[in-house]
Design a protein around this motif. Structure first.
Motif, short mmCIF file in Angstrom:
data_model
loop_
_atom_site.label_atom_id
_atom_site.label_comp_id
_atom_site.label_asym_id
_atom_site.label_seq_id
_atom_site.Cartn_x
_atom_site.Cartn_y
_atom_site.Cartn_z
N ASN A 188 3.35 -5.01 4.92
CA ASN A 188 2.65 -4.68 6.07
C ASN A 188 1.92 -5.97 5.98
O ASN A 188 0.22 -5.77 6.10
CB ASN A 188 1.65 -3.65 6.41
CG ASN A 188 1.56 -4.13 8.45
OD1 ASN A 188 0.89 -4.58 8.54
ND2 ASN A 188 0.63 -2.61 8.57
N VAL A 213 -6.46 -5.13 -5.06
CA VAL A 213 -5.80 -4.43 -3.89
C VAL A 213 -5.68 -3.39 -4.08
O VAL A 213 -4.10 -2.59 -4.35
CB VAL A 213 -5.25 -4.86 -2.26
CG1 VAL A 213 -5.69 -4.21 -1.56
CG2 VAL A 213 -6.33 -6.14 -2.47
N THR A 214 -6.60 -2.17 -3.99
CA THR A 214 -6.12 -0.50 -4.30
C THR A 214 -5.61 0.10 -2.77
O THR A 214 -7.04 0.36 -2.52
CB THR A 214 -6.78 0.08 -5.06
OG1 THR A 214 -6.59 -0.61 -5.95
CG2 THR A 214 -6.76 1.21 -5.26
N LEU A 215 -4.80 0.08 -2.04
CA LEU A 215 -4.43 0.84 -0.67
C LEU A 215 -4.26 2.07 -0.89
O LEU A 215 -3.01 1.75 -0.53
CB LEU A 215 -4.36 -0.38 0.26
CG LEU A 215 -4.21 0.27 1.63
CD1 LEU A 215 -5.51 1.03 2.38
CD2 LEU A 215 -4.06 -0.89 2.79
N GLU A 216 -5.23 3.89 -0.17
CA GLU A 216 -3.86 4.79 -1.11
C GLU A 216 -3.89 5.36 0.39
O GLU A 216 -6.08 5.56 0.39
CB GLU A 216 -4.03 4.91 -2.14
CG GLU A 216 -3.05 4.43 -3.10
CD GLU A 216 -4.07 4.69 -4.58
OE1 GLU A 216 -4.10 3.88 -5.43
OE2 GLU A 216 -5.03 5.61 -4.83
N ILE A 217 -3.18 5.70 1.35
CA ILE A 217 -3.29 6.25 2.16
C ILE A 217 -2.74 7.59 1.61
O ILE A 217 -1.64 7.88 1.75
CB ILE A 217 -2.48 5.69 3.81
CG1 ILE A 217 -3.47 4.74 3.44
CG2 ILE A 217 -3.14 6.82 4.47
CD1 ILE A 217 -2.56 3.49 4.57
N THR A 218 -3.77 9.19 1.38
CA THR A 218 -2.99 10.24 1.75
C THR A 218 -3.14 10.32 3.08
O THR A 218 -4.56 10.39 3.87
CB THR A 218 -3.76 11.14 0.94
OG1 THR A 218 -4.93 10.74 1.41
CG2 THR A 218 -4.13 10.73 -0.78
N CYS A 276 4.59 0.38 1.39
CA CYS A 276 5.27 -0.40 2.39
C CYS A 276 4.28 -2.09 1.98
O CYS A 276 2.96 -1.94 1.52
CB CYS A 276 4.14 0.54 3.79
SG CYS A 276 4.87 1.95 4.08
N ILE A 323 -1.86 -5.32 7.51
CA ILE A 323 -3.33 -5.60 6.91
C ILE A 323 -3.76 -6.70 5.84
O ILE A 323 -4.50 -6.31 5.60
CB ILE A 323 -2.64 -4.14 5.89
CG1 ILE A 323 -2.48 -3.09 7.52
CG2 ILE A 323 -3.35 -3.59 4.85
CD1 ILE A 323 -2.06 -1.65 6.53
N LEU A 359 1.46 5.21 1.11
CA LEU A 359 1.46 6.47 2.11
C LEU A 359 1.67 7.63 1.07
O LEU A 359 3.20 7.86 0.41
CB LEU A 359 2.51 6.39 3.21
CG LEU A 359 2.43 5.42 4.47
CD1 LEU A 359 3.33 5.40 5.38
CD2 LEU A 359 0.58 5.18 5.15
N ILE A 360 0.53 8.49 0.65
CA ILE A 360 1.07 9.85 0.31
C ILE A 360 1.03 11.04 0.84
O ILE A 360 0.10 11.35 0.80
CB ILE A 360 0.22 9.32 -0.98
CG1 ILE A 360 0.29 8.11 -1.79
CG2 ILE A 360 0.35 10.99 -1.96
CD1 ILE A 360 -1.01 7.65 -2.16
N TYR A 404 0.48 -0.76 0.21
CA TYR A 404 -0.28 0.22 -0.05
C TYR A 404 0.67 1.93 0.66
O TYR A 404 2.21 1.23 0.49
CB TYR A 404 -1.31 0.07 1.08
CG TYR A 404 -0.35 0.18 2.73
CD1 TYR A 404 0.09 1.44 3.31
CD2 TYR A 404 0.53 -1.36 2.89
CE1 TYR A 404 1.01 1.04 4.17
CE2 TYR A 404 0.94 -1.08 4.49
CZ TYR A 404 1.24 0.33 4.45
OH TYR A 404 2.24 0.01 6.22
#
Ligand SMILES: [Zn+2]
Ligand SMILES: [Zn+2]
Ligand SMILES: [Zn+2]
Ligand SMILES: [Zn+2]
Lengths: 159, 159
Positions: free
Chosen positions: B121, B142-147, B119, B124, B108-109, B106
DNA sequence: GCGGCGAATGTTATATTATAACATATCCAT
DNA sequence: ATGGATATGTTATAATATAACATTCGCCGC
């Protein structure tokens, strides 16, 4: 993924909740916003902005031809107020299934039937939160979209 | 988020790994694919397809003006082979930081500096896997993008 | 080397998604 | 009713992405 016996009720519920939420927050649930929300809810899957546009055009000729900005503004309003979510991996929009108690959610998106199920799962939220902390990252928005095949579709066709 | 002392080395590493991976898999790591990968790696954040296009145009006038399909084809190739990932929430592309051992990752943006950290993990992945099972859903992607804001940026400016 | 096949790239055109900028209308409080 | 804020109309265009077909390139067997 959904077996709603009467999808009209799903739509009616969504519109009713939207009315209440907007009233409570002193937001204006205008005719266009209502129609766009209704069209987002035309099924349980993500809907494209330009499909909404087309439908609005066809829907009602009292209304002059609707233009893209009108639709996007309504979608922005609905998204900002948690009534609709954008599915980034599809450039499409889906109605929030629980706008009153929505927190961090994610989507299971069936690439076969096109439906999207919105789920909340404390374990995932917890894991994301922890990993953000470990990276000293101040998370503001999470996009979690899981595409694949739902059980209905997997059951009905050999895959 | 990154404090690479010499980003040239980052780029060189990425290109070198790509060469090896393509060789091992009998894929053709052509000049265009190489240049596009190099430009995706111009920094540690997501890069837009049309920015790559512009840079390619400016880069080398031996090459006739590059057109969008050329860039998108190269990006498709790189994405399919795990050398690049698409960030759906930004319509942009970022180099994979570990193409040899990449699994479900995924991002971290940082919306401030624009960097993206990739990352992996297990918690997750595990949580996503479990929730898929519970919903009888066969996950494929899976698309996991945390801004949000990274620690560097949060530290440097009052926010 | 040569012919042929498949993969890659070139080329033209267009589809799809989204927004900028400014004009007009509507709502609502005073 | 007036004015300011909000919403919508309107025109134009930006930004992202792909379809379809032509040409070239790389490789393999001969
Ligand atoms: Zn329904
Ligand atoms: Zn929701
Ligand atoms: Zn670097
Ligand atoms: Zn940052």
């Amino acid at each position: 993924m959904y077996n709603c016996t009467s999808h009209k009720d799903c739509i009616a519920d969504a519109l009713h909740q939207a009315e209440e939420i907007c009233a409570a927050r002193h937001l204006r649930f205008t005719e266009i916003r209502r129609k766009v929300l209704e069209l987002v809810w035309q099924n349980h899957g993500p809907v494209k902005a330009y499909d909404i546009l087309d439908r609005l055009d066809g829907l009602d000729h009292r209304i002059a031809a609707i233009k893209p900005p009108t639709v996007y503004r309504a979608l922005d309003f609905l998204t900002e107020n948690g009534l609709v979510h954008k599915i980034n991996s599809l450039n499409a929009f889906v109605g929030c299934s629980h706008p009153l108690r929505h927190k961090e959610c994610y989507f299971l998106i069936c690439s076969d039937c096109g439906e999207a199920k919105e789920c909340c799962n404390p374990d995932i939220i917890e894991a994301i939160s922890k990993t953000s902390q470990r990276n000293e990252f101040q998370a503001e928005h999470v996009t979690l979209e899981i595409t694949g095949e739902c059980s209905d579709c997997r059951g009905s066709a050999a895959s």
